[in-house]
Design an enzyme around this catalytic site. Sequence first.
Site, PDB file in Angstrom:
ATOM      1  N   THR A  12       3.189  -8.028   5.774  1.00 27.05           N
ATOM      2  CA  THR A  12       1.803  -7.728   6.121  1.00 27.05           C
ATOM      3  C   THR A  12       0.826  -7.890   4.952  1.00 27.05           C
ATOM      4  O   THR A  12      -0.214  -8.522   5.124  1.00 27.05           O
ATOM      5  CB  THR A  12       1.722  -6.316   6.728  1.00 27.05           C
ATOM      6  OG1 THR A  12       2.190  -6.369   8.075  1.00 27.05           O
ATOM      7  CG2 THR A  12       0.307  -5.782   6.726  1.00 27.05           C
TER       8      THR A  12
ATOM      9  N   SER B  20       4.588  -5.928  -1.181  1.00 22.03           N
ATOM     10  CA  SER B  20       4.733  -4.916  -0.138  1.00 22.03           C
ATOM     11  C   SER B  20       4.978  -3.524  -0.682  1.00 22.03           C
ATOM     12  O   SER B  20       4.477  -2.541  -0.131  1.00 22.03           O
ATOM     13  CB  SER B  20       5.897  -5.299   0.782  1.00 22.03           C
ATOM     14  OG  SER B  20       5.718  -6.573   1.326  1.00 22.03           O
TER      15      SER B  20
ATOM     16  N   ASN C 296      11.807   3.150  -1.716  1.00 22.93           N
ATOM     17  CA  ASN C 296      10.379   2.959  -1.464  1.00 22.93           C
ATOM     18  C   ASN C 296       9.935   3.679  -0.205  1.00 22.93           C
ATOM     19  O   ASN C 296      10.647   4.543   0.324  1.00 22.93           O
ATOM     20  CB  ASN C 296      10.072   1.467  -1.354  1.00 22.93           C
ATOM     21  CG  ASN C 296      10.742   0.849  -0.143  1.00 22.93           C
ATOM     22  OD1 ASN C 296      11.910   1.103   0.118  1.00 22.93           O
ATOM     23  ND2 ASN C 296      10.016   0.060   0.612  1.00 22.93           N
ATOM     24  N   LEU C 297       8.809   3.296   0.311  1.00 23.44           N
ATOM     25  CA  LEU C 297       8.234   3.917   1.488  1.00 23.44           C
ATOM     26  C   LEU C 297       9.127   3.817   2.719  1.00 23.44           C
ATOM     27  O   LEU C 297       9.131   4.702   3.565  1.00 23.44           O
ATOM     28  CB  LEU C 297       6.885   3.248   1.775  1.00 23.44           C
ATOM     29  CG  LEU C 297       6.111   3.718   2.987  1.00 23.44           C
ATOM     30  CD1 LEU C 297       5.716   5.172   2.831  1.00 23.44           C
ATOM     31  CD2 LEU C 297       4.867   2.862   3.176  1.00 23.44           C
ATOM     32  N   CYS C 298       9.870   2.741   2.842  1.00 23.76           N
ATOM     33  CA  CYS C 298      10.698   2.535   4.033  1.00 23.76           C
ATOM     34  C   CYS C 298      12.187   2.466   3.712  1.00 23.76           C
ATOM     35  O   CYS C 298      12.988   2.000   4.528  1.00 23.76           O
ATOM     36  CB  CYS C 298      10.253   1.279   4.782  1.00 23.76           C
ATOM     37  SG  CYS C 298       8.543   1.372   5.344  1.00 23.76           S
TER      38      CYS C 298
ATOM     39  N   GLU D 218      14.259   0.723   1.741  1.00 23.44           N
ATOM     40  CA  GLU D 218      15.100  -0.471   1.627  1.00 23.44           C
ATOM     41  C   GLU D 218      15.062  -1.102   0.242  1.00 23.44           C
ATOM     42  O   GLU D 218      15.890  -1.958  -0.072  1.00 23.44           O
ATOM     43  CB  GLU D 218      14.720  -1.519   2.686  1.00 23.44           C
ATOM     44  CG  GLU D 218      13.549  -2.423   2.353  1.00 23.44           C
ATOM     45  CD  GLU D 218      12.213  -1.797   2.660  1.00 23.44           C
ATOM     46  OE1 GLU D 218      11.201  -2.518   2.712  1.00 23.44           O
ATOM     47  OE2 GLU D 218      12.158  -0.574   2.850  1.00 23.44           O
TER      48      GLU D 218
ATOM     49  N   PRO E  28      11.480  -2.695   7.897  1.00 24.94           N
ATOM     50  CA  PRO E  28      11.346  -2.375   9.330  1.00 24.94           C
ATOM     51  C   PRO E  28      10.715  -3.479  10.173  1.00 24.94           C
ATOM     52  O   PRO E  28      11.017  -3.605  11.352  1.00 24.94           O
ATOM     53  CB  PRO E  28      10.437  -1.138   9.322  1.00 24.94           C
ATOM     54  CG  PRO E  28      10.601  -0.550   7.979  1.00 24.94           C
ATOM     55  CD  PRO E  28      10.813  -1.694   7.050  1.00 24.94           C
ATOM     56  N   THR E  29       9.794  -4.270   9.624  1.00 22.83           N
ATOM     57  CA  THR E  29       9.115  -5.382  10.313  1.00 22.83           C
ATOM     58  C   THR E  29       8.386  -4.961  11.576  1.00 22.83           C
ATOM     59  O   THR E  29       8.258  -5.750  12.510  1.00 22.83           O
ATOM     60  CB  THR E  29      10.087  -6.545  10.654  1.00 22.83           C
ATOM     61  OG1 THR E  29      10.894  -6.215  11.802  1.00 22.83           O
ATOM     62  CG2 THR E  29      10.977  -6.910   9.490  1.00 22.83           C
ATOM     63  N   ALA E  30       7.860  -3.743  11.626  1.00 20.35           N
ATOM     64  CA  ALA E  30       7.257  -3.253  12.866  1.00 20.35           C
ATOM     65  C   ALA E  30       6.145  -4.157  13.371  1.00 20.35           C
ATOM     66  O   ALA E  30       6.063  -4.437  14.563  1.00 20.35           O
ATOM     67  CB  ALA E  30       6.728  -1.841  12.659  1.00 20.35           C
ATOM     68  N   THR E  31       5.291  -4.628  12.478  1.00 18.63           N
ATOM     69  CA  THR E  31       4.154  -5.426  12.920  1.00 18.63           C
ATOM     70  C   THR E  31       4.467  -6.914  12.969  1.00 18.63           C
ATOM     71  O   THR E  31       4.095  -7.597  13.926  1.00 18.63           O
ATOM     72  CB  THR E  31       2.943  -5.190  12.001  1.00 18.63           C
ATOM     73  OG1 THR E  31       2.648  -3.796  11.978  1.00 18.63           O
ATOM     74  CG2 THR E  31       1.729  -5.931  12.525  1.00 18.63           C
ATOM     75  N   ILE E  32       5.131  -7.441  11.971  1.00 16.49           N
ATOM     76  CA  ILE E  32       5.363  -8.888  11.984  1.00 16.49           C
ATOM     77  C   ILE E  32       6.320  -9.297  13.101  1.00 16.49           C
ATOM     78  O   ILE E  32       6.239 -10.419  13.602  1.00 16.49           O
ATOM     79  CB  ILE E  32       5.845  -9.413  10.613  1.00 16.49           C
ATOM     80  CG1 ILE E  32       7.178  -8.798  10.191  1.00 16.49           C
ATOM     81  CG2 ILE E  32       4.787  -9.177   9.551  1.00 16.49           C
ATOM     82  CD1 ILE E  32       7.768  -9.453   8.935  1.00 16.49           C
TER      83      ILE E  32
END
Length: 966
Positions: free
Chosen positions: A354, A369, A582-584, A586, A768-772
Amino acid sequence: MPATAERHANGLQQLHPPGADHAVATSAPGYQLIRRNGAVTPFDASKITVALTKAFLAVEGQPAAASRRIHDIVAGLTEQIVASLTRRPDIGRTFHIEEVQDQVELALMRGEHHKVARAYVLYREERAKARAAARPVAIPAPMLRMTAADGTLEPLDAGRLATVIGEACAELDGVCAEAILTEARRNLYDGISLDELAQAPILAARTLVETEPNYSKVSARLLLDKLRREALSFVAGRPEQATQAEMAERYGAYLHVYVKTGIANALLDPELGRFDLSRLAAALKPERDLKFDYLGLQTLYDRYFLHVCGTRFELPQAFFMRVAMGLAMREVDREAQAIAFYDLLSSFDFMASTPTLFNAGTLRPQLSSCFLTTVADDLEGIFKAVKDNALLAKYSGGLGNDWTPVRGLGAHIKGTNGESQGIVPFLKVANDTAIAVNQGGKRKGAVCAYLETWHVDIEEFLDLRKNTGDDRRRTHDMNTANWIPDLFMQRVETGGPWTLFSPDEVPDLHDLYGKPFKAAYEAYEEKARRGDIKVFKQVAAVDLWRRMLTMLFETGHPWITFKDACNLRSPQSHAGVVHSSNLCAEITLNTSADEVAVCNLGSVNLAAHVTVEGLDQEKLKRTVTTAMRMLDNVVDINFYTISEARRSNLRHRPVGLGLMGFQDALQTLRLPAASEAAVNFADTSMEAISFHAISASVDLAAERGRYPSFAGSLWSKGILPIDSLEILSQARDGDVELDRSSTLDWESLRQRVQTTGMRNSNTMAIAPTATISNIVGVSQSIEPSYSQLYVKANMSGDFTVVNADLVRDLKARGLWDEVMICDLKYYDGMVSRIDRVPDDLKALYATSFEIEPSWLIRAAARRQKWIDQGQSLNLYMAQPSGRKLDEAYRLAWRLGLKTTYYLRGLSATHVEKSTLKGTDGKLNAVAVGGLTVAAAGPILVETPPFNDPAAPSACAIDDPTCEACQ
């Protein structure tokens, strides 16, 4: 109709009496209503109130005691109806009478006013039949006019509307242009605006998605027409529009004007204007605009496409070319590489993260990211870390903070001769800073705090996300994660004690792991017993573990991550220590006082590289090779907001190539997620990605040189990720239960790595790739499906999503019909509970909550053996218990996983059903804290908590405000 229903309907007739279609929102002035005869009248919500009151009195009688209760009920229902109508930005300021009636019916059913709702449904059906029977011979519809951009009225071009709808339906099976046109006409009125005219067919097509997934593509193509008019008119400076067929000739010329417009408005880097735009224009593929599903294109429209004061002027292929140009800016033959990058992005074979999509080619190209920091143990260092968080988050970076060095509650402060208040007050400041930094209006800032399990403040840390207690010691918007050493897990297994320390008295524990950590920790325990350490506390390890799992169960936090696995397998163990993820959860990179770790992400669309015959290795190799070049370019092009991030990124050059569409790939291969075959595919597919990613980094090293800190790394010693498993195993005295088989020629690659070197210290991480994944139209990351039919709620609205593969399979067996759609809604998108669905399809399309967590953990462990960083692994439990949680997380540790992400559970909220067919875009979520459901099936929203519906959450996999890792 039956007598009882007739009596009820007499009262309900007051709600919609023949010839009087009234409904208005006095709380939303300016809204209008389209009546069935096409006339437009202003709204008046008070008439909804009056009609509802009469309806309740007709059904329930008129005792005086009931008047206050009915008044309160009706007031609440009216408020819900008005809110439902006015909350949708896509519908404009004009509603059709049928939409108002739909919302009245839905509000009655949500309020469980079943008698009134049933009578209302019957009344609507009877009135529809009466209108049809009384309908006279068709009279030509009156000529409608539309309001042009300059405010003038001109004849509505009905022919073009039909052409655009027909074009949108071309070559798509199972869709009907006439059905869309008929529904769209219902929402037309004299004087309709251009935007409302463009939106009418989109809304019409969206209501049909649940019956046929291809209507999602139709909706996207209709949205494209709206976008083309908006963009072409802006860059031309006059009203312009074009069909998809016309754009095949116009896209090239548009690209030139688009770049010039972006530069003139200070949105694009002037360097883009010095590319050979004619060469790039010739490479554009306008037909790829047709690849989008509606959710993907609407997401791009709302949040990614460049705009001036809300007017979009960036079309999809220009968007992908802009990103490609931004990434190729420093290439020797930058046009050739930009075309290669564009081709990869626009094909959906790979998608950049993103921040890269947001900022590539702009004046502030912050493309990375994730950022990881370590917080120093003094006021200057703490508030510098908070400031760094703000600067890094400003341009869409996701943050992971290591708070372990900060001394704990009660520790001595030499400068003031006082006692420390611990880390919690400072975490509160970091929390508030994260939500204060709005990333260009695109999403809130987001951060995750990590703390090692031996820190004396760990027990308060576990409580940070609770909704009870002193709110000054709560961080409702911050993610939290436990950074757990192996020794703690071993003490849990043996039932041993665990001692908590303040880091100022045990400073070396922060940087130690494996057996050296064990030796130092036990020495400190002995010192504590002798009284040589002032601040410490001893607890039972298993009690602390249970409390960790309890908080995870109740609030979704802190996550469970494993310090030793991250460090022992790190290729960069010679250059520093991994202190957090990190935030997610990974990224696993070193941090220190002078280095802020940075990672640059992108994801391979695995579904695009799989056929029924298996994995297409040659295509995968081409994709990964180009993708790795793009990610490596980010390091040099990136706009760094703090010097520590720039220094670290240029020294180590880490990237994180991940994947998405894993569930789609399983469906293509006909492999149920809960099967050995799926676990084996997770292994072999990740092996292939790993092999090609490492090989591509070697090729880049040959072309561009090794990364500066290569010497001394595991790479330099010929130790690849698969080999580093042995290091972890030795540290645990052989206690790593994992298959280590391989299928590719790793020995020759190992030799190339040693002799040529690597361009990147780290190469892989699964985000996670939630948006892409929404943009591409595939399943998220390595996630199983939540549901086969649901409403997805995010910042762009509510979207009906149905599994096209399932529909195709059911159609092939003659099972896709209205009854199946209703059954899927009733059973929350789970085919396992529908008797007439064959067993093989039940297994193949099992949802995430129907799969035992052990299958997901085992698949993740088989991937992890090939990955030099980590993966965002969510675990799902429909009915979690302490025993299940304990078994799952101990299994994750034993199998060598580095990190885990959210624990997700089903909400206890009852499933809401409705008779409405067309609900897309019209529903509100009815609960938070689990899977939330409504008329078109479950609505998916952020869902970490289990038993606290009001529990806050952040960075959930479908949380549109937090996508820094995608």
